[in-house]
Design a protein around this motif. Sequence first.
Motif, short mmCIF file in Angstrom:
data_model
loop_
_atom_site.label_atom_id
_atom_site.label_comp_id
_atom_site.label_asym_id
_atom_site.label_seq_id
_atom_site.Cartn_x
_atom_site.Cartn_y
_atom_site.Cartn_z
N PHE A 103 19.87 6.16 14.46
CA PHE A 103 19.64 5.00 15.31
C PHE A 103 18.21 4.93 15.82
N VAL A 104 17.57 6.07 16.01
CA VAL A 104 16.19 6.09 16.47
C VAL A 104 15.23 5.72 15.34
N THR A 105 15.43 6.30 14.16
CA THR A 105 14.44 6.16 13.08
C THR A 105 14.63 4.93 12.20
N ASN A 106 15.77 4.26 12.30
CA ASN A 106 15.98 3.03 11.53
C ASN A 106 16.32 1.87 12.46
N ARG A 107 15.74 1.90 13.64
CA ARG A 107 16.12 0.97 14.71
C ARG A 107 15.98 -0.50 14.31
N GLU A 108 14.84 -0.90 13.74
CA GLU A 108 14.62 -2.31 13.45
C GLU A 108 15.63 -2.85 12.45
N ALA A 109 15.91 -2.08 11.41
CA ALA A 109 16.87 -2.53 10.41
C ALA A 109 18.28 -2.58 11.00
N ILE A 110 18.60 -1.64 11.87
CA ILE A 110 19.92 -1.63 12.50
C ILE A 110 20.07 -2.81 13.46
N VAL A 111 19.00 -3.15 14.18
CA VAL A 111 19.04 -4.32 15.07
C VAL A 111 19.33 -5.57 14.26
N ALA A 112 18.68 -5.70 13.09
CA ALA A 112 18.93 -6.87 12.23
C ALA A 112 20.38 -6.90 11.77
N ALA A 113 20.93 -5.73 11.44
CA ALA A 113 22.33 -5.65 11.00
C ALA A 113 23.28 -6.01 12.13
N LEU A 114 22.97 -5.55 13.35
CA LEU A 114 23.81 -5.88 14.50
C LEU A 114 23.79 -7.38 14.80
#
Length: 220
Positions: free
Chosen positions: A172-183
């Motif tokens: 969650f820390v190191t792939n934050r931007e991509a995870i935010v887009a997925a959320l």
Amino acid sequence: LIVLAVPIQTMRATLEKMIEHTAPHAVVTDVGSVKQYVVRELEPLITGKRSLVAAHPVAGKETTGAAAADPALFRDRRVIITPSAKSTPEAINKIEQLWDETGACVEMMDAATHDAILARSSHLPQAVSSVLAAALDTEKIGDKLAAEYGAGGLRDTTRLAASSWEMWRDIFVTNREAIVAALKLYGGTFAEFQRAVETGDIVGVEKIFNRGREMREKLR
């Protein structure tokens, strides 16, 4: 050959302690679920004729530790290799052979594409499972704990919630931007579903329900 199988944010510190003791032609690889961060952190440590071939076996369980080992874990599962500036053809071939021996299906892509895809196909399901379990943790109707009345459906959808926080923290820390887009992608569809239920739009509910069922049926 060095295979880093530690939490993502500890990989650099781990390799720093090892690299000077490795062979001149050593190949370094990993099994992390995030690739841009790993490549960025490890490449400066790859000196001389050593090579780095970042990799991600897209297989796993919510259980951890040696007792959870499974010799068939990678059979017929995808392993993604993300070559970088420190990946020689010989080193890539070595890592391909390594994963071929496990019965895995190897493919290659760039690190940014990997991280965007996995944010949606792996990291988002973990988030959804964990948040659902957290929402129901103490939820009561009267004096009844709602989760105690769940059957197979609740167990299946919250299975990932049992995963190791130490591993997922780093993702969650190191792939934050991509995870935010997925959320945001999930949030948009969830909001659409919620509006349809609230307004009694059963046709809208059905459309989303059927889209979900069609996607599920496509999974191998």
